[in-house]
Design a protein around this motif. Sequence first.
Motif, mmCIF file in Angstrom:
data_model
loop_
_atom_site.group_PDB
_atom_site.id
_atom_site.type_symbol
_atom_site.label_atom_id
_atom_site.label_comp_id
_atom_site.label_asym_id
_atom_site.label_seq_id
_atom_site.Cartn_x
_atom_site.Cartn_y
_atom_site.Cartn_z
ATOM 1 N N ASP A 116 -4.006 -6.596 3.598
ATOM 2 C CA ASP A 116 -2.792 -7.040 3.178
ATOM 3 C C ASP A 116 -2.696 -8.512 2.897
ATOM 4 O O ASP A 116 -2.143 -9.382 3.682
ATOM 5 C CB ASP A 116 -1.791 -6.493 4.196
ATOM 6 C CG ASP A 116 -0.447 -6.844 3.995
ATOM 7 O OD1 ASP A 116 -0.018 -6.783 2.752
ATOM 8 O OD2 ASP A 116 0.215 -6.947 4.826
ATOM 9 N N GLU A 117 -3.557 -9.167 1.953
ATOM 10 C CA GLU A 117 -3.463 -10.416 1.728
ATOM 11 C C GLU A 117 -2.307 -11.043 1.388
ATOM 12 O O GLU A 117 -2.005 -12.359 1.828
ATOM 13 C CB GLU A 117 -4.542 -10.690 0.587
ATOM 14 C CG GLU A 117 -5.974 -10.237 0.800
ATOM 15 C CD GLU A 117 -6.899 -10.522 -0.437
ATOM 16 O OE1 GLU A 117 -6.246 -11.070 -1.292
ATOM 17 O OE2 GLU A 117 -7.994 -10.342 -0.139
ATOM 18 N N GLU A 118 -1.339 -10.246 0.664
ATOM 19 C CA GLU A 118 -0.099 -11.199 0.342
ATOM 20 C C GLU A 118 1.089 -10.957 1.211
ATOM 21 O O GLU A 118 2.208 -11.301 1.323
ATOM 22 C CB GLU A 118 0.257 -10.544 -0.978
ATOM 23 C CG GLU A 118 -0.614 -10.769 -2.237
ATOM 24 C CD GLU A 118 0.029 -10.134 -3.461
ATOM 25 O OE1 GLU A 118 0.038 -9.116 -3.517
ATOM 26 O OE2 GLU A 118 -0.219 -10.710 -4.496
ATOM 27 N N GLY A 119 0.626 -9.925 2.275
ATOM 28 C CA GLY A 119 1.629 -9.814 3.408
ATOM 29 C C GLY A 119 2.926 -8.811 3.145
ATOM 30 O O GLY A 119 3.686 -8.796 4.122
ATOM 31 N N TYR A 120 2.888 -8.159 2.077
ATOM 32 C CA TYR A 120 4.187 -7.281 1.704
ATOM 33 C C TYR A 120 4.030 -6.038 2.832
ATOM 34 O O TYR A 120 5.136 -5.682 2.966
ATOM 35 C CB TYR A 120 3.954 -6.805 0.202
ATOM 36 C CG TYR A 120 4.067 -8.048 -0.827
ATOM 37 C CD1 TYR A 120 5.282 -8.747 -0.775
ATOM 38 C CD2 TYR A 120 3.050 -8.125 -1.580
ATOM 39 C CE1 TYR A 120 5.237 -10.010 -1.568
ATOM 40 C CE2 TYR A 120 3.222 -9.075 -2.929
ATOM 41 C CZ TYR A 120 4.395 -10.089 -2.711
ATOM 42 O OH TYR A 120 4.502 -11.007 -3.381
ATOM 43 N N ARG A 121 2.922 -5.473 2.924
ATOM 44 C CA ARG A 121 2.919 -4.243 3.785
ATOM 45 C C ARG A 121 3.495 -4.740 5.555
ATOM 46 O O ARG A 121 4.023 -3.998 5.980
ATOM 47 C CB ARG A 121 1.639 -3.819 3.823
ATOM 48 C CG ARG A 121 1.437 -3.152 2.725
ATOM 49 C CD ARG A 121 0.053 -2.107 2.732
ATOM 50 N NE ARG A 121 -0.282 -1.797 1.234
ATOM 51 C CZ ARG A 121 -1.108 -0.921 1.055
ATOM 52 N NH1 ARG A 121 -1.727 0.014 1.942
ATOM 53 N NH2 ARG A 121 -1.255 -0.337 -0.248
ATOM 54 N N SER A 122 3.112 -5.933 5.814
ATOM 55 C CA SER A 122 3.701 -6.513 6.950
ATOM 56 C C SER A 122 5.052 -6.553 7.035
ATOM 57 O O SER A 122 5.750 -6.445 8.009
ATOM 58 C CB SER A 122 2.634 -7.840 7.530
ATOM 59 O OG SER A 122 1.274 -7.654 7.513
ATOM 60 N N GLU A 123 5.445 -7.308 5.906
ATOM 61 C CA GLU A 123 6.897 -7.413 5.755
ATOM 62 C C GLU A 123 7.683 -6.091 5.776
ATOM 63 O O GLU A 123 8.901 -5.802 6.458
ATOM 64 C CB GLU A 123 7.265 -8.121 4.456
ATOM 65 C CG GLU A 123 8.756 -8.374 4.037
ATOM 66 C CD GLU A 123 8.863 -8.770 2.699
ATOM 67 O OE1 GLU A 123 9.594 -9.848 2.635
ATOM 68 O OE2 GLU A 123 8.402 -8.119 1.910
ATOM 69 N N PHE A 124 7.090 -4.920 5.226
ATOM 70 C CA PHE A 124 7.631 -3.692 5.248
ATOM 71 C C PHE A 124 7.887 -3.217 6.829
ATOM 72 O O PHE A 124 8.862 -2.692 7.267
ATOM 73 C CB PHE A 124 6.735 -2.733 4.298
ATOM 74 C CG PHE A 124 7.289 -1.271 4.690
ATOM 75 C CD1 PHE A 124 8.379 -0.786 4.061
ATOM 76 C CD2 PHE A 124 6.626 -0.433 5.520
ATOM 77 C CE1 PHE A 124 8.852 0.575 4.266
ATOM 78 C CE2 PHE A 124 7.145 0.693 5.652
ATOM 79 C CZ PHE A 124 8.121 1.284 5.075
ATOM 80 N N ILE A 125 6.789 -3.342 7.648
ATOM 81 C CA ILE A 125 6.817 -3.040 9.107
ATOM 82 C C ILE A 125 8.094 -3.667 9.664
ATOM 83 O O ILE A 125 8.955 -3.154 10.406
ATOM 84 C CB ILE A 125 5.394 -3.285 9.489
ATOM 85 C CG1 ILE A 125 4.526 -2.272 8.983
ATOM 86 C CG2 ILE A 125 5.934 -2.982 11.148
ATOM 87 C CD1 ILE A 125 3.004 -2.626 9.246
#
Length: 631
Positions: free
Chosen positions: A606-615
Motif C-alpha cells: 500500500d505505497e500510496e496509503g489508499y487502502r489504509s485510508e479505507f480502513i
Amino acid sequence: MKKLLLFVLIFAGLTGFKHGNTRTITGTVYSKDDGLPLPGVSVTAPGTQIGAITNDQGKFTIKVPEAANNLAFAFVGYNRKTVKLGKTDTLTVYLETNAKQLNEVVVVGYGSVQGQDYSGYVSASAPAEKQTLSRHFSQTQDKSYKTVVTKRDDDDESYAGITENAFTTVKNAPLSTFSVDVDAASYSNVRRFINQGQMPPADAVRIEEMINYFHYNLPAPTDGGPVAIHTELSAAPWNTKHRLLRIGLKAKTIDAQKLPPSNLVFLIDVSGSMFQDNKLPLVKSSMKMLVEQLRPQDRVAIVAYAGNAGLVLPATSGDKKSTINDAIESLAAGGSTAGGEGLKLAYKIARENFMVKGNNRIVMCTDGDFNVGPSSDGDMEQLITKERDSKVAISIMGFGMGNYKDSKMETLADKGNGNYAYIDNITEAHKALVSEFGGTLFTIAKDVKLQVEFNPAKVQAYRLLGYEDRMLAKEDFNNDKKDAGDMGLGHTVTALYEIVPAGIKDDYAGSVDPLKYQKALPVSVDRSSDEMMTIKFRYKDPDSATSKLSQVSIKDNPKALEATSVDFRFAAAVAEFGMLLRGSQFKQQSTYVQAISLAKGAKGNDEEGYRSEFIRLAESAKSMANELASK
C-alpha cells in the motif's frame, strides 16, 4: 543624499536578510484515533500566506520564516490544532476527530454587473493583461463587488436513485450484460461525508465506483490487444454458501512520449456557488497540476461560464504554461450558472480545434448546480447525447459540497463518452490528474461491454454488485451502435458477481407459479460440462466503429478465501462496506467488523496509503453506525 543612500542600503540588507532566513519544516500528520496517516491536511504558518498539504502518506514539507512560532493543522472532520515550533525541524502531529456535523456560514462573493450577467469570469483585481484575456467579458464587466452570506445546506445535494440489482435465476435469464464503468467519484464523495462525521446518503453509494477507486495489480495484455481479462472465484465472505466471482479488466499502458497530441478544453464553472475554498480555488490548483503534464504538441483552450459562457483563452500550445496558468488564475466566482451554454461552447471550441489523430477532450470542473437555461438531468442527457457524435470525449471533475449535484455529473459522464471523478482535496486532484493522467484523459478502448452466460447445471441464480445504471439488454451486446463505457490507459475495472450454486437452498433463487396460458418448455442442460460460465468481452479501438470480441470460460473450481489474491479480498471488503453503507437488502451476514478485518489482511503493498485510508474510514463508519443504533 547620503541619508537616502544609507536608507536604501539598509532596506536592501534587511530584505536580503528576510529572504535568506527561512527554515524547512517536515513532518507527518496522523489520526489520533487509529494512528493512520492523514492525507490532504492543510498546514499553514499563521500570519502568512504560506501553506502546504500532506501527501498520501500524511507527510508534508513547508518553508517558513525563521521568526515563525507556530504551524496550524486543519482537516475536515478533525479539530484544528496549532503546534508551537521549537528547535527541531521535524514534527509528528496527531489530530483528534470531531464528529460534530458541519453547519458553517460561508461567504460567497459575486460581481455586480450592468447589462448582461458576465460576473464571475475574470477577477476585477487581476492585472490588466489578465482582465483582457477575453474581450467578450471585459466590455460589460462592472468592477464593483459585493458579498452575500449563504448557509450551507447538505440537504440540497442530489443523487440519482438506485434500485439494487437483485438475484436473477439462470433458468429465466442465463445472460447478464452490462457496460464497464471506470468512474470512481462515489468513493471520494463517500469519504467526504464520513470525514465530516456523517453517514452518506444511500444513493451516493455506488458500489462499483467504490471498488474501482483502488489500484489492482493485474497483468497487462500480452496478445497485442488493448485490454486483458482476469478472473478469480471463491466463497462470498458474507454468505459462505454462495460464490463470489471477480472479473478484472486491465488496459494497456503506453509510454508518455508516444501518446497522441491532445486538444483539450477546460470548461470551468465560475458561478457564485463556486466561491468556496473547496471549489474554484481548488479547481485552479487542480488545473495547474494538469497543465504541468502538457507537452508542446498539446493545445488547451479555456471556456468559463456563469450567467453566460465565454472563451477565456483560445487554443494555446501546452509549452506556454505561464500563459495558461495566468488565464486560470484570473478566474473569479460570481453570478448564476448557465452550464448548458458552457457545454455547447466547449464542444464548439473543441470541434474547431479538432485533431484527427489526437485526443480530443473537454475537462469540466463544476459543482453541477446549473440554474440558467437547460438544467435538469434530462436536459443534460439530451444535450450530451447529441454532442458525443462530435468524437469529443468529456472528463467531469466534481467539486464542493452542500449544493453538489452528483446526479447531473454522473449523467454527463455516462452519456458523453466520459469519466467522472470527485475532487475533495488537493491529494485527490493529484491522483486524478497526475498519478492517473493517462487513464483520465486517453481512451484505449471504447464501448466496452461484458456479457456473462451462466451454466444452469452449475448456477442457480446470480447478482451483479453495482453497475445498476450500466445494465444493457442482451441484444445490446452485439449492437455496435449501442453506446457503452470507455477505458483509459492503464485503467483497471473490477466487477463482482455473487452466485448461488445449483442445489443450494436459500431465499434468493426465487420462484413463480406455473403459467396459465403457456406451458413451460423443458430446458436442455449440458450436465457434462464442468464450466460454470463463459465471459464475453466486446470493445472497439478508439478510431473504429466495429467491435472486436474475446471470451473466456470459468470452471467451478473456487479457491479458499484465504488463498485468493490480496486484490480479491480487498475488493470484497470494499463491496461489503458499500452494502452496509447502503443498508442493502442483500447484505446478508455482512458486518463492519468483518469488512475491516478482511481489508486489514489485504492491504498488500500500500505505497500510496489508499487502502489504509479505507480502513480508517470503515472504522469511523462503524463507530457512527453503532452510535446511531444505540439511539
